[in-house]
Design an enzyme around this catalytic site. Structure first.
Site, PDB file in Angstrom:
ATOM      1  N   CYS A 132       0.829  -1.205   0.000  1.00  0.00           N
ATOM      2  CA  CYS A 132       0.000   0.000   0.000  1.00  0.00           C
ATOM      3  C   CYS A 132       0.864   1.256   0.000  1.00  0.00           C
ATOM      4  CB  CYS A 132      -0.926  -0.013   1.218  1.00  0.00           C
ATOM      5  SG  CYS A 132      -1.936   1.472   1.298  1.00  0.00           S
ATOM      6  N   CYS A 135      -0.399   4.218   1.963  1.00  0.00           N
ATOM      7  CA  CYS A 135      -0.280   4.122   3.431  1.00  0.00           C
ATOM      8  C   CYS A 135       1.166   4.362   3.868  1.00  0.00           C
ATOM      9  CB  CYS A 135      -0.652   2.734   3.947  1.00  0.00           C
ATOM     10  SG  CYS A 135      -2.060   1.990   3.183  1.00  0.00           S
ATOM     11  N   ASP A 136       2.127   3.833   3.087  1.00  0.00           N
ATOM     12  CA  ASP A 136       3.503   3.749   3.593  1.00  0.00           C
ATOM     13  C   ASP A 136       4.526   4.648   2.903  1.00  0.00           C
ATOM     14  OD1 ASP A 136       2.560   1.853   5.337  1.00  0.00           O
ATOM     15  OD2 ASP A 136       3.026   0.171   4.021  1.00  0.00           O
TER      16      ASP A 136
END
Ligand code: NDP
Length: 307
Positions: A132, A135-136
């Protein structure tokens, strides 16, 4: 009391089904899953959902859909389903220590990201290996990262990563991308993105954190090592159907098979969104399927005389 309708899943399919079903006074119970909202909770700006000229954030879109369903009386349970019993009669949904009985069910559990399946990859998930980017990516400021895959997700992830990483290398197993033209053009035009073609990742290096990947050229078999601090896997998705295996017809990839419209092969069980749709996988198509399933469930309950 037996519920009229239980909706399992809370992405655009499940929430749209909830809006329609709640407005039709079916008093739907939505089992959202621990991580409610589905894949859009992991995205940033959504630019192609009609009605939002400037786009909006994925989580904001889901929040608005949920509140819209709540406004019409949909009930939400923020938990995972542990088991279902999908008989032709009353169906049972196990959530924690509760068993909810329902006349109809809509399956809208979506699909999850796929991994390469290497042991070394598994060990480093969360330690440099991610599925992701949105997200990261933040954790990879001024670092070098690789993205695996040649579809729209790989392009989108790579473009997003360029906001943080110093260098993004896309590793693809063929010499042509699968991504749409517009996404390809954007990736090719970005000076921070480079490509390695015809190559597969065969090993992931690092003990406590990612240090690099070993790739193999699929044509000549030659291997080489690429130093990187991040590896983002964007190679597609797997439908979330393990909990219905053996109870409902699934295709060879595990997607739910529809009998007619949104009706599955089990009477009173309907399906909506990425859990059956391996072709379009868009928020708007999932929402459309959610609408369809709610209308079909409403007709089914009406025909059964369930008030
Ligand atoms: P896709 O299935 O479209 O692409 C997967 C990619 O990963 C392919 O290039 C495939 O290679 C590669 N791949 C698959 N398995 C492996 C493996 N084991 N090892 C190495 N590479 C592998 O998935 P996406 O998630 O990219 O997209 C899914 C859908 O969502 C599409 O319809 C897409 O258009 C849509 N989408 C749209 C976006 C947008 O419009 N902004 C953003 C993201 C997704 P190969 O090409 O050889 O098959």
């Amino acid at each position: 009391m037996i519920a009229k309708l239980v909706i399992i899943g809370s992405g655009p399919a499940g929430l749209t089904a909830a809006i329609y079903a709640a407005r039709a006074k079916l008093h739907p119970i939505v089992i959202t899953g621990f991580q409610w909202g589905g894949q859009l909770m992991l995205t940033t700006v959504v630019e192609n959902f009609p009605g939002f000229i400037e786009g909006l954030m994925g989580p904001q879109l889901m929040d608005q859909m949920r509140k819209q369903a709540e406004r019409f009386g949909a009930e939400f349970i923020d938990d995972d389903v542990s088991k279902v019993e999908l008989t032709n009669g009353t169906k049972k949904v196990h959530v924690g220590d509760k068993v909810i009985e329902s006349h109809a069910i809509i399956l809208a559990t979506g699909a999850s990201a796929q991994w390469l399946g290497l042991e070394s990859e598994k060990k480093l998930i969360g330690r440099g290996v991610s599925s992701c980017a949105t997200c990261d990516a933040f954790f990879f400021k001024d670092k070098e990262v690789v993205v695996i895959g040649g579809g729209d997700s790989a392009m989108e992830d790579s473009l997003y990563l360029t906001k943080f990483a110093s260098k993004v290398t896309i590793i693809h197993r063929r010499d042509k991308l699968k991504a749409s033209k517009i996404m390809q053009d954007r990736a090719f035009a970005n000076p921070k993105i480079s490509f390695i073609w015809n190559s597969a990742v065969i090993d992931v290096l690092g003990k406590d954190k990612l240090e690099g990947v070993v790739i193999q050229n699929v044509a000549d078999g030659k291997t080489s090592t690429i130093q990187c601090q991040g590896m983002f896997v964007a190679i597609g998705h797997k439908p979330n159907t393990d909990f219905v295996k053996g109870q409902i017809e699934l295709d060879h990839k595990g997607y739910v098979v529809r009998k007619k419209w949104s009706q599955t092969h089990v009477e009173g069980v309907f399906v909506a969104g990425d859990v059956h749709d391996y072709r379009y996988k868009q928020a708007i198509t999932a929402a459309g399927y959610g609408c369809e399933a709610a209308l079909d469930a409403e007709k089914y309950l009406e025909a059964k005389g369930i008030e």
